[in-house]
Scaffold this active site. Sequence first.
Site, PDB file in Angstrom:
ATOM      1  N   GLY A  42     -20.640 -24.079 -26.909  1.00 54.15           N
ATOM      2  CA  GLY A  42     -21.450 -25.273 -26.669  1.00 54.15           C
ATOM      3  C   GLY A  42     -22.009 -25.257 -25.261  1.00 54.15           C
ATOM      4  O   GLY A  42     -21.329 -24.885 -24.304  1.00 54.15           O
ATOM      5  N   GLY A  44     -24.151 -28.079 -24.181  1.00 53.00           N
ATOM      6  CA  GLY A  44     -24.717 -29.387 -23.855  1.00 53.00           C
ATOM      7  C   GLY A  44     -24.316 -29.694 -22.422  1.00 53.00           C
ATOM      8  O   GLY A  44     -23.965 -28.795 -21.654  1.00 53.00           O
ATOM      9  N   LEU A  45     -24.319 -30.962 -22.065  1.00 48.91           N
ATOM     10  CA  LEU A  45     -23.958 -31.283 -20.680  1.00 48.91           C
ATOM     11  C   LEU A  45     -22.559 -30.770 -20.344  1.00 48.91           C
ATOM     12  O   LEU A  45     -22.333 -30.229 -19.262  1.00 48.91           O
ATOM     13  CB  LEU A  45     -24.014 -32.782 -20.454  1.00 48.91           C
ATOM     14  CG  LEU A  45     -25.423 -33.342 -20.360  1.00 48.91           C
ATOM     15  CD1 LEU A  45     -25.365 -34.824 -20.074  1.00 48.91           C
ATOM     16  CD2 LEU A  45     -26.217 -32.636 -19.285  1.00 48.91           C
ATOM     17  N   GLY A  47     -20.547 -28.309 -21.925  1.00 44.58           N
ATOM     18  CA  GLY A  47     -20.400 -26.852 -21.940  1.00 44.58           C
ATOM     19  C   GLY A  47     -21.311 -26.173 -20.934  1.00 44.58           C
ATOM     20  O   GLY A  47     -20.925 -25.199 -20.274  1.00 44.58           O
ATOM     21  N   HIS A 268     -24.232 -48.145 -32.535  1.00 51.12           N
ATOM     22  CA  HIS A 268     -25.120 -48.616 -31.475  1.00 51.12           C
ATOM     23  C   HIS A 268     -26.001 -49.740 -32.007  1.00 51.12           C
ATOM     24  O   HIS A 268     -26.614 -49.600 -33.061  1.00 51.12           O
ATOM     25  CB  HIS A 268     -25.984 -47.452 -30.991  1.00 51.12           C
ATOM     26  CG  HIS A 268     -26.627 -47.722 -29.667  1.00 51.12           C
ATOM     27  ND1 HIS A 268     -27.588 -48.688 -29.514  1.00 51.12           N
ATOM     28  CD2 HIS A 268     -26.439 -47.166 -28.456  1.00 51.12           C
ATOM     29  CE1 HIS A 268     -27.971 -48.699 -28.238  1.00 51.12           C
ATOM     30  NE2 HIS A 268     -27.288 -47.794 -27.581  1.00 51.12           N
ATOM     31  N   SER A 286     -32.998 -47.116 -26.647  1.00 48.68           N
ATOM     32  CA  SER A 286     -31.980 -47.151 -25.601  1.00 48.68           C
ATOM     33  C   SER A 286     -31.454 -48.546 -25.297  1.00 48.68           C
ATOM     34  O   SER A 286     -32.184 -49.536 -25.293  1.00 48.68           O
ATOM     35  CB  SER A 286     -32.565 -46.573 -24.318  1.00 48.68           C
ATOM     36  OG  SER A 286     -31.717 -46.873 -23.237  1.00 48.68           O
ATOM     37  N   ARG A 332     -21.605 -52.573 -26.719  1.00 47.81           N
ATOM     38  CA  ARG A 332     -22.242 -52.197 -27.980  1.00 47.81           C
ATOM     39  C   ARG A 332     -21.517 -52.709 -29.207  1.00 47.81           C
ATOM     40  O   ARG A 332     -22.148 -53.154 -30.165  1.00 47.81           O
ATOM     41  CB  ARG A 332     -22.309 -50.678 -28.042  1.00 47.81           C
ATOM     42  CG  ARG A 332     -23.240 -50.162 -27.005  1.00 47.81           C
ATOM     43  CD  ARG A 332     -23.201 -48.681 -26.913  1.00 47.81           C
ATOM     44  NE  ARG A 332     -24.198 -48.278 -25.928  1.00 47.81           N
ATOM     45  CZ  ARG A 332     -24.385 -47.048 -25.533  1.00 47.81           C
ATOM     46  NH1 ARG A 332     -23.627 -46.073 -26.007  1.00 47.81           N
ATOM     47  NH2 ARG A 332     -25.312 -46.770 -24.647  1.00 47.81           N
ATOM     48  N   ARG A 437     -17.153 -46.827 -26.172  1.00 52.02           N
ATOM     49  CA  ARG A 437     -17.688 -46.248 -24.953  1.00 52.02           C
ATOM     50  C   ARG A 437     -18.758 -47.162 -24.371  1.00 52.02           C
ATOM     51  O   ARG A 437     -19.605 -47.675 -25.094  1.00 52.02           O
ATOM     52  CB  ARG A 437     -18.302 -44.876 -25.240  1.00 52.02           C
ATOM     53  CG  ARG A 437     -18.976 -44.257 -24.037  1.00 52.02           C
ATOM     54  CD  ARG A 437     -19.469 -42.869 -24.310  1.00 52.02           C
ATOM     55  NE  ARG A 437     -20.586 -42.793 -25.218  1.00 52.02           N
ATOM     56  CZ  ARG A 437     -21.850 -43.084 -24.899  1.00 52.02           C
ATOM     57  NH1 ARG A 437     -22.158 -43.515 -23.687  1.00 52.02           N
ATOM     58  NH2 ARG A 437     -22.799 -42.969 -25.792  1.00 52.02           N
ATOM     59  N   LEU A 443     -22.670 -39.199 -20.522  1.00 52.02           N
ATOM     60  CA  LEU A 443     -23.270 -38.161 -19.677  1.00 52.02           C
ATOM     61  C   LEU A 443     -22.371 -37.938 -18.478  1.00 52.02           C
ATOM     62  O   LEU A 443     -22.096 -36.808 -18.057  1.00 52.02           O
ATOM     63  CB  LEU A 443     -24.666 -38.593 -19.233  1.00 52.02           C
ATOM     64  CG  LEU A 443     -25.653 -38.899 -20.373  1.00 52.02           C
ATOM     65  CD1 LEU A 443     -27.034 -39.236 -19.797  1.00 52.02           C
ATOM     66  CD2 LEU A 443     -25.773 -37.727 -21.321  1.00 52.02           C
TER      67      LEU A 443
HETATM   68  C1  LIG Z   1     -29.909 -40.710 -29.038  1.00 49.33           C
HETATM   69  C2  LIG Z   1     -28.759 -40.686 -28.072  1.00 49.33           C
HETATM   70  C3  LIG Z   1     -28.890 -41.240 -26.810  1.00 49.33           C
HETATM   71  C4  LIG Z   1     -27.835 -41.222 -25.909  1.00 49.33           C
HETATM   72  N1  LIG Z   1     -28.009 -41.781 -24.682  1.00 49.33           N
HETATM   73  C5  LIG Z   1     -26.990 -41.731 -23.785  1.00 49.33           C
HETATM   74  C6  LIG Z   1     -27.159 -42.268 -22.483  1.00 49.33           C
HETATM   75  O1  LIG Z   1     -28.206 -42.804 -22.140  1.00 49.33           O
HETATM   76  N2  LIG Z   1     -26.137 -42.182 -21.621  1.00 49.33           N
HETATM   77  C7  LIG Z   1     -24.960 -41.591 -21.958  1.00 49.33           C
HETATM   78  O2  LIG Z   1     -24.081 -41.515 -21.111  1.00 49.33           O
HETATM   79  N3  LIG Z   1     -24.788 -41.060 -23.188  1.00 49.33           N
HETATM   80  C8  LIG Z   1     -25.766 -41.120 -24.105  1.00 49.33           C
HETATM   81  N4  LIG Z   1     -25.577 -40.583 -25.355  1.00 49.33           N
HETATM   82  C9  LIG Z   1     -24.359 -39.833 -25.669  1.00 49.33           C
HETATM   83  C10 LIG Z   1     -24.444 -38.445 -25.052  1.00 49.33           C
HETATM   84  O3  LIG Z   1     -25.752 -37.964 -25.125  1.00 49.33           O
HETATM   85  C11 LIG Z   1     -23.549 -37.428 -25.748  1.00 49.33           C
HETATM   86  O4  LIG Z   1     -22.305 -37.951 -25.973  1.00 49.33           O
HETATM   87  C12 LIG Z   1     -23.394 -36.193 -24.887  1.00 49.33           C
HETATM   88  O5  LIG Z   1     -24.633 -35.712 -24.467  1.00 49.33           O
HETATM   89  C13 LIG Z   1     -22.623 -35.110 -25.600  1.00 49.33           C
HETATM   90  O6  LIG Z   1     -22.638 -33.946 -24.808  1.00 49.33           O
HETATM   91  P1  LIG Z   1     -21.754 -32.702 -25.170  1.00 49.33           P
HETATM   92  O7  LIG Z   1     -22.040 -31.687 -24.127  1.00 49.33           O
HETATM   93  O8  LIG Z   1     -20.353 -33.123 -25.371  1.00 49.33           O
HETATM   94  O9  LIG Z   1     -22.260 -32.201 -26.603  1.00 49.33           O
HETATM   95  P2  LIG Z   1     -23.716 -31.772 -27.150  1.00 49.33           P
HETATM   96  O10 LIG Z   1     -24.795 -32.060 -26.205  1.00 49.33           O
HETATM   97  O11 LIG Z   1     -23.795 -32.319 -28.523  1.00 49.33           O
HETATM   98  O12 LIG Z   1     -23.626 -30.205 -27.228  1.00 49.33           O
HETATM   99  C14 LIG Z   1     -22.930 -29.525 -28.227  1.00 49.33           C
HETATM  100  C15 LIG Z   1     -23.127 -28.055 -28.020  1.00 49.33           C
HETATM  101  O13 LIG Z   1     -22.209 -27.353 -28.845  1.00 49.33           O
HETATM  102  C16 LIG Z   1     -22.854 -26.345 -29.588  1.00 49.33           C
HETATM  103  N5  LIG Z   1     -22.058 -26.196 -30.806  1.00 49.33           N
HETATM  104  C17 LIG Z   1     -21.515 -27.165 -31.572  1.00 49.33           C
HETATM  105  N6  LIG Z   1     -20.792 -26.613 -32.566  1.00 49.33           N
HETATM  106  C18 LIG Z   1     -20.877 -25.285 -32.407  1.00 49.33           C
HETATM  107  C19 LIG Z   1     -20.346 -24.172 -33.121  1.00 49.33           C
HETATM  108  N7  LIG Z   1     -19.561 -24.329 -34.189  1.00 49.33           N
HETATM  109  N8  LIG Z   1     -20.653 -22.924 -32.685  1.00 49.33           N
HETATM  110  C20 LIG Z   1     -21.456 -22.739 -31.594  1.00 49.33           C
HETATM  111  N9  LIG Z   1     -21.967 -23.754 -30.886  1.00 49.33           N
HETATM  112  C21 LIG Z   1     -21.678 -25.005 -31.293  1.00 49.33           C
HETATM  113  C22 LIG Z   1     -24.276 -26.815 -29.740  1.00 49.33           C
HETATM  114  O14 LIG Z   1     -25.143 -25.723 -29.937  1.00 49.33           O
HETATM  115  C23 LIG Z   1     -24.490 -27.508 -28.376  1.00 49.33           C
HETATM  116  O15 LIG Z   1     -24.858 -26.542 -27.422  1.00 49.33           O
HETATM  117  C24 LIG Z   1     -26.624 -40.620 -26.282  1.00 49.33           C
HETATM  118  C25 LIG Z   1     -26.483 -40.071 -27.543  1.00 49.33           C
HETATM  119  C26 LIG Z   1     -27.527 -40.140 -28.458  1.00 49.33           C
HETATM  120  C27 LIG Z   1     -27.305 -39.657 -29.839  1.00 49.33           C
END
Ligand SMILES: Cc1cc2nc3c(=O)[nH]c(=O)nc-3n(C[C@H](O)[C@H](O)[C@H](O)COP(=O)(O)OP(=O)(O)OC[C@H]3O[C@@H](n4cnc5c(N)ncnc54)[C@H](O)[C@@H]3O)c2cc1C
Lengths: 643, 254
Positions: A42, A44-45, A47, A268, A286, A332, A437, A443
């Site tokens: 992963g 995302g933020l 990983g 939400h 948002s 929320r 949350r 984030l």
């Molecule tokens: C529309 C929306 C708006 C939001 N707005 C806010 C906000 O304003 N403020 C806030 O604090 N939070 C907000 N959130 C929540 C926040 O965005 C998420 O909780 C957070 O970004 C999750 O980050 P993460 O790095 O944990 O996972 P993710 O960003 O979901 O990343 C997951 C990663 O894992 C990888 N992955 C997953 N499974 C596998 C697998 N089996 N094999 C290989 N790779 C895999 C994917 O490719 C990806 O790279 C929002 C959420 C949504 C849905």
Amino acid sequence: MTLKLDARIPDGPLHEKWDECRFHDKLVNPANKRKFKIIVVGAGLAGGSAAAALGELGYQVEVFVFHDTPRRAHSIAAQGGINAAKNYKNDGDSIRRLFYDTIKGGDYRAREANVFRLAQISNHIIDHCVAIGVPFAREYGGLLDNRSFGGAQVSRTFYARGQTGQQLLLGCYQSLLRQVHAGKVRFHARKEMLDLVKVDGHARGIIVRDLVTGEITRHAADAVVLATGGYGNVFFLSTNAKNSNVTAAFRAYKRGAGFANPCFTQIHPTCIPVSSEYQSKLTLMSESLRNDGRVWVPKQKGDQRPPNEIPEDERDYFLERRYPSFGNLVPRDVASRAIKERCDAGYGVGATGMAVYLDFRDAIQRLGRKVIEERYGNLFAMYEKITGEDPYEVPMKIYPAVHYTMGGLWVDYHLMSTIPGMFVLGEANFSDHGANRLGASALMQGLSDGFFVIPYTIGDYLARHGTMDPKQKVQPDHPAFDEVESEVRARIQKLLDVKGSTPVDVFHRRLGHLMWDECGMARSKEGLERALQEIPKIRAEFWKDVAIPGDPKEFNQELEKAGRVADFLEFAELMCMDALHRNESCGGHFRVEYQTEEGEALRDDENYAYVAVWEHRGPDQPPELNKEPLVFEAVHPSTRSYK
Amino acid sequence: MEQKSMRLTLRVWRQDGPNDAGHVETLQVDGILEDMSFLEMLDKVNQDLIRAGKEPIAFDHDCREGICGTCSLMIDGVAHGPMKGTTACQLHMRHFRDGDTITIEPWRSGAFPVVKDLVVDRSAFDRILQAGGYVSVNTGAAPDAHTLPVPKPDADAAFDAAACIGCGACVASCPNGSAMLFVAAKVSHLARLPQGQPERRKRVLDMVAQMDAEGFGACSNHYECEAVCPKEISARVIAEMNRDYLESRLCSGS
Ligand SMILES: Cc1cc2nc3c(=O)[nH]c(=O)nc-3n(C[C@H](O)[C@H](O)[C@H](O)COP(=O)(O)OP(=O)(O)OC[C@H]3O[C@@H](n4cnc5c(N)ncnc54)[C@H](O)[C@@H]3O)c2cc1C
Ligand code: FES
């Protein structure tokens, strides 16, 4: 209880625990770091920041994502902002207040020590993100701007228009690419982790499917970090990106990682309502919109007049009415339930009656259209594209939707799961948000985990349990890899052998409907028991009739989806069991049997002040419940009041 | 409200993999509703194909709200379709009429090989950014965020450029297959901020060199890229980058 749930919370007063932990943690000598390989699943933020920071320290990092590039992780979609206790607004904020708000917002179901550390680290995140070039919103004097978010009475949310997640993720991604360029990080795009490999009880690698060629490969390492995001898509319709899923976390659960509070889901309040039976996802508007938008329904049931023709005194601004001190900015869970209550009572608007208004008329009059455009321009444009209506002229119609999962793999203070050597970061873990949350804190948590916690705590694990001797390192030809790989292959073959006639999505939609009805915003004993009877039926039909056309040895999106939905079909049961066992209401978990006379959540601290950690006991056994008691030293759990 | 149901003819590009020649397949589809998004329309077509025992159309997507940059469809010859400032996933069927014929193709560019049907490989973009699209600051080293004020106009201009979602529509629509808008957006984002200054010259030289190495074409000022960019990034950034590039070349003496 068979899981060992030692949270390893450091001694000492709350504000010294993180120092204490870092002081007692063992270090890996800088010259030795390159001798350790770390797999990060992963980007995302959570990983992405982890991989970048670990690369900077000199570890060999291998990153796997199912996306075609790390920049597309679901984090990109976060709109509103990120919290930090900078107190730049001079309005009374402090680390302690951010800590307190987060614990209270989570309805006293989070671990104090972790949350305090999060609040402490929050300020460093902003500093670092500014330094790597994240273009946060600024005031005319050139300094950073802040806004308010639900559940807080201070302005502590940093933002980049309505695209905060995008800008933060691009910052992480750029830092990650810098390490790729430096040869410290290798990333593998379009590769899906399908299982975890343990050797002598420690996580030592993963099995991966190449989504383009179908090839199955093995990858060994000294530690594995999962940062694979949340599982809101178990409901089919959610604000999550379409491909977000539970597979990595669920596979790890099946290999022995405890799964904590799976039923804690966040709904939400402000999302665009469902418009057709083909709806494929829901779009969030948002929470920041509630700073300036006012939520209302007509006072008269079934009032069919266009909203702008309903006079002021015939509108019920029900959040302001019920919660005068927080008004539209209640957390929320509270807002979502209030909206549901009005719609269920027959006051809802729109074609289906399942919507309420979010109205900017007063804000536009007060501040002018230009200011509103600057604050929310992209959100308004997004709304208009989807609905065909202009929110500058007509109030938005919104309804709650599944958004975030507070539950996740159990981790200790070091963010290590119950499997030694496997760490879990970001939304995939359970650690900081309790039963609900607060906005703008996911984030913060993802970046705190990745940039500032794991770089220290993983070193302690490697120094204590890792080996630098190449001869002793686990290699991919170890029998443990043979075994897990053959199980992965067998599972894929089993899916293909079904040769049924019903598309994967049909089963996913059915599961989603059921979960929304019985394990969504309001849950009851009967409903959950019904769901627990229905889920195995859907699962059985899936395994009898799912259609997966095409070849497993090539790009095959139906096969990808089928594997994920198969896991959701099992995981959903765990969620319902968890929801059924928790005979209280707290945060996003609302059991209709447990509510106050005013319809607010009724917590039971005497019996449920614990983290429910579920342990897999084998294919035909029910999972076992383990409990981590929650001890509150700094805050005294009280009834949350936002009145 | 009853939604009108539409009948459409789709002409869809089908291609098994990078080595297959590919062909256009014509499909008759029915029961498309105005409120469906373009991708939901494809979902429905795919469900029908699967039920008929056929292979669904492969297409890339994830967020379905215009921010991840994954969706990548040429719709009637226009990247992301007819609506300005809109990604394919945000396009809704209310902009089409009953009886329409719609042609759907993948991004076409030598630097973006087709993976399958409408899915292409855009990893060249990652490699360009790897060459220098970042600020070299390690975690833990940053001073307090407010030690570095940034004038609001600069911050806003940096943001405008940083809004790029990396979808590749600019490349797909350029007659030369140029990636200038993508590259310039990142260069401009960092060049507008004080944080980007120390590496400014090296960054632009390295990124442009990698862009050329990936086989993207040259820019001859058609500005098709600006017209289709779903984030409406201005081609002004290209001029800025060209200026930066020339200055950097002069300073580096090469
Ligand atoms: C529309 C929306 C708006 C939001 N707005 C806010 C906000 O304003 N403020 C806030 O604090 N939070 C907000 N959130 C929540 C926040 O965005 C998420 O909780 C957070 O970004 C999750 O980050 P993460 O790095 O944990 O996972 P993710 O960003 O979901 O990343 C997951 C990663 O894992 C990888 N992955 C997953 N499974 C596998 C697998 N089996 N094999 C290989 N790779 C895999 C994917 O490719 C990806 O790279 C929002 C959420 C949504 C849905
Ligand atoms: S699917 Fe994310 S931009 Fe279209």
